[in-house]
Write a protein that holds these residues in place. Structure first.
Motif, PDB file in Angstrom:
ATOM      1  N   ASP A 197      -0.137  -8.218  -8.295  1.00 56.23           N
ATOM      2  CA  ASP A 197      -0.763  -6.931  -8.601  1.00 56.23           C
ATOM      3  C   ASP A 197      -2.174  -6.858  -8.039  1.00 56.23           C
ATOM      4  O   ASP A 197      -2.941  -7.814  -8.132  1.00 56.23           O
ATOM      5  CB  ASP A 197      -0.838  -6.709 -10.114  1.00 56.23           C
ATOM      6  CG  ASP A 197       0.532  -6.559 -10.742  1.00 56.23           C
ATOM      7  OD1 ASP A 197       1.469  -6.214  -9.999  1.00 56.23           O
ATOM      8  OD2 ASP A 197       0.655  -6.793 -11.954  1.00 56.23           O
ATOM      9  N   LYS A 198      -2.537  -5.717  -7.474  1.00 55.96           N
ATOM     10  CA  LYS A 198      -3.890  -5.513  -6.978  1.00 55.96           C
ATOM     11  C   LYS A 198      -4.871  -5.454  -8.154  1.00 55.96           C
ATOM     12  O   LYS A 198      -4.543  -4.955  -9.217  1.00 55.96           O
ATOM     13  CB  LYS A 198      -3.972  -4.219  -6.177  1.00 55.96           C
ATOM     14  CG  LYS A 198      -3.157  -4.237  -4.895  1.00 55.96           C
ATOM     15  CD  LYS A 198      -3.296  -2.926  -4.152  1.00 55.96           C
ATOM     16  CE  LYS A 198      -2.491  -2.935  -2.856  1.00 55.96           C
ATOM     17  NZ  LYS A 198      -2.606  -1.660  -2.126  1.00 55.96           N
ATOM     18  N   SER A 245      -4.831  -9.433  -2.169  1.00 57.40           N
ATOM     19  CA  SER A 245      -3.935  -8.361  -2.599  1.00 57.40           C
ATOM     20  C   SER A 245      -2.469  -8.696  -2.374  1.00 57.40           C
ATOM     21  O   SER A 245      -1.593  -7.934  -2.750  1.00 57.40           O
ATOM     22  CB  SER A 245      -4.273  -7.069  -1.847  1.00 57.40           C
ATOM     23  OG  SER A 245      -4.132  -7.260  -0.451  1.00 57.40           O
ATOM     24  N   ASP A 246      -2.178  -9.812  -1.765  1.00 57.18           N
ATOM     25  CA  ASP A 246      -0.797 -10.247  -1.594  1.00 57.18           C
ATOM     26  C   ASP A 246      -0.784 -11.762  -1.457  1.00 57.18           C
ATOM     27  O   ASP A 246      -1.805 -12.392  -1.202  1.00 57.18           O
ATOM     28  CB  ASP A 246      -0.139  -9.590  -0.376  1.00 57.18           C
ATOM     29  CG  ASP A 246      -0.872  -9.906   0.929  1.00 57.18           C
ATOM     30  OD1 ASP A 246      -1.914 -10.589   0.882  1.00 57.18           O
ATOM     31  OD2 ASP A 246      -0.402  -9.466   1.982  1.00 57.18           O
ATOM     32  N   SER A 248     -11.283  -6.805  -4.436  1.00 61.22           N
ATOM     33  CA  SER A 248     -11.697  -6.314  -5.733  1.00 61.22           C
ATOM     34  C   SER A 248     -12.928  -7.031  -6.244  1.00 61.22           C
ATOM     35  O   SER A 248     -13.412  -7.995  -5.663  1.00 61.22           O
ATOM     36  CB  SER A 248     -10.544  -6.502  -6.728  1.00 61.22           C
ATOM     37  OG  SER A 248     -10.251  -7.872  -6.849  1.00 61.22           O
ATOM     38  N   ARG A 261       0.831  -1.191   0.000  1.00 65.67           N
ATOM     39  CA  ARG A 261       0.000   0.000   0.000  1.00 65.67           C
ATOM     40  C   ARG A 261       0.874   1.254   0.000  1.00 65.67           C
ATOM     41  O   ARG A 261       2.020   1.248   0.452  1.00 65.67           O
ATOM     42  CB  ARG A 261      -0.933  -0.019   1.214  1.00 65.67           C
ATOM     43  CG  ARG A 261      -1.970  -1.140   1.129  1.00 65.67           C
ATOM     44  CD  ARG A 261      -2.859  -1.128   2.352  1.00 65.67           C
ATOM     45  NE  ARG A 261      -2.145  -1.559   3.545  1.00 65.67           N
ATOM     46  CZ  ARG A 261      -2.025  -2.833   3.903  1.00 65.67           C
ATOM     47  NH1 ARG A 261      -2.544  -3.786   3.155  1.00 65.67           N
ATOM     48  NH2 ARG A 261      -1.391  -3.168   5.003  1.00 65.67           N
ATOM     49  N   ARG A 289      -7.459  -4.228   3.683  1.00 66.44           N
ATOM     50  CA  ARG A 289      -7.111  -5.105   2.579  1.00 66.44           C
ATOM     51  C   ARG A 289      -7.861  -4.683   1.326  1.00 66.44           C
ATOM     52  O   ARG A 289      -9.022  -4.296   1.390  1.00 66.44           O
ATOM     53  CB  ARG A 289      -7.465  -6.566   2.909  1.00 66.44           C
ATOM     54  CG  ARG A 289      -6.602  -7.167   4.008  1.00 66.44           C
ATOM     55  CD  ARG A 289      -6.691  -8.679   3.929  1.00 66.44           C
ATOM     56  NE  ARG A 289      -5.913  -9.287   4.983  1.00 66.44           N
ATOM     57  CZ  ARG A 289      -6.426  -9.877   6.050  1.00 66.44           C
ATOM     58  NH1 ARG A 289      -7.726  -9.929   6.202  1.00 66.44           N
ATOM     59  NH2 ARG A 289      -5.642 -10.411   6.953  1.00 66.44           N
ATOM     60  N   ALA A 290      -7.212  -4.808   0.193  1.00 64.58           N
ATOM     61  CA  ALA A 290      -7.882  -4.513  -1.073  1.00 64.58           C
ATOM     62  C   ALA A 290      -8.716  -5.711  -1.470  1.00 64.58           C
ATOM     63  O   ALA A 290      -8.202  -6.811  -1.605  1.00 64.58           O
ATOM     64  CB  ALA A 290      -6.839  -4.218  -2.155  1.00 64.58           C
TER      65      ALA A 290
END
Length: 231
Positions: free
Chosen positions: A211-212, A218-219, A115, A2, A112-113
């Protein structure tokens, strides 16, 4: 990583080296002692369990891994190169478990991202598993260049960098995630004699820079624990 997050890699490796140094001060069992091999090149095979951590564990169960590498000795026993080919597989959690994990992360304020269909404020179709691609697992296929430094009594530390091909059904569309990402890893182990060969027990942390937006996680962080043989 981030935007406001401090760099992780220097702190990660410093903790590994500090922990390994403290281990080296402990008494080493007699079975781990013995003269090290003087061969300039050895073959290393290993396998075991791989624990998903971080955002990766929200979507994947405990996995398995297998590694094949060469051990190249330089300057006597004081410096070793260990190029390695690795494979790991993790079964995906079912859709309802993922939904529960994501809700728990939001309620705890985790940054956390998430998506696609799991983005904040959107819905999640548990009945049709809308958050999944066509696959039912996550696989990691990696090529790493490691440096191994021996300590006292069979103990050693290692660290390295490379690339890993990540494929996963934990996708926000019907298409599986598939990408190759930069990989860092580091850890420690202990090597011991087994007749004419050597065995070892080893633990590491692997960090793959996915990659997000291309995956629900995200990881990718894993903790592989290995038993191996050196021929």
């Amino acid at each position: 990583m981030r935007a406001n997050e401090p760099p992780r890699i220097p702190r990660f490796f410093s903790r590994i080296l500090l922990g390994a140094a403290l281990c080296g001060l402990a008494t080493v069992p007699a079975w781990a002692q013995g003269p090290a091999s003087t061969r300039p090149v050895s073959v290393v095979v290993a396998g075991g369990a791989s624990v998903p951590v971080g955002g990766f564990k929200d979507y994947n169960d405990l996995g398995v891994h297998a590694d094949v590498s060469l051990l190249l000795r330089f300057a006597g026993q004081s410096f070793r190169l260990r190029p390695e080919f690795s494979y790991a597989r993790f079964s995906l959690k079912n859709a309802s478990t993922i939904y529960t994990n994501v809700l728990a992360s939001r309620s705890a304020g985790a940054n956390r991202a998430v998506s696609g269909s799991l983005a904040a404020g959107s819905s999640f179709d548990v009945a049709t598993s809308a958050a999944y691609g066509s696959g039912d697992a996550s696989t990691l296929l990696g090529l790493l260049g490691n440096i191994e430094l021996p300590l006292a009594g069979g103990l050693y530390v290692l660290a390295g960098v490379g690339a890993t091909s990540v494929k996963s059904g934990a996708s926000s569309s019907a298409t599986d995630v598939s990408q190759t990402a930069l990989t860092y890893n580091g850890g420690a182990g202990i090597r011991f004699r087994l007749g004419g060969i050597s065995g070892f027990i080893e633990g590491r942390l692997k960090d793959i820079a996915v990659d997000k937006g291309k995956a629900l996680f995200s990881d990718v962080k894993t903790l592989p624990v290995s038993f191996g043989l050196v021929f």
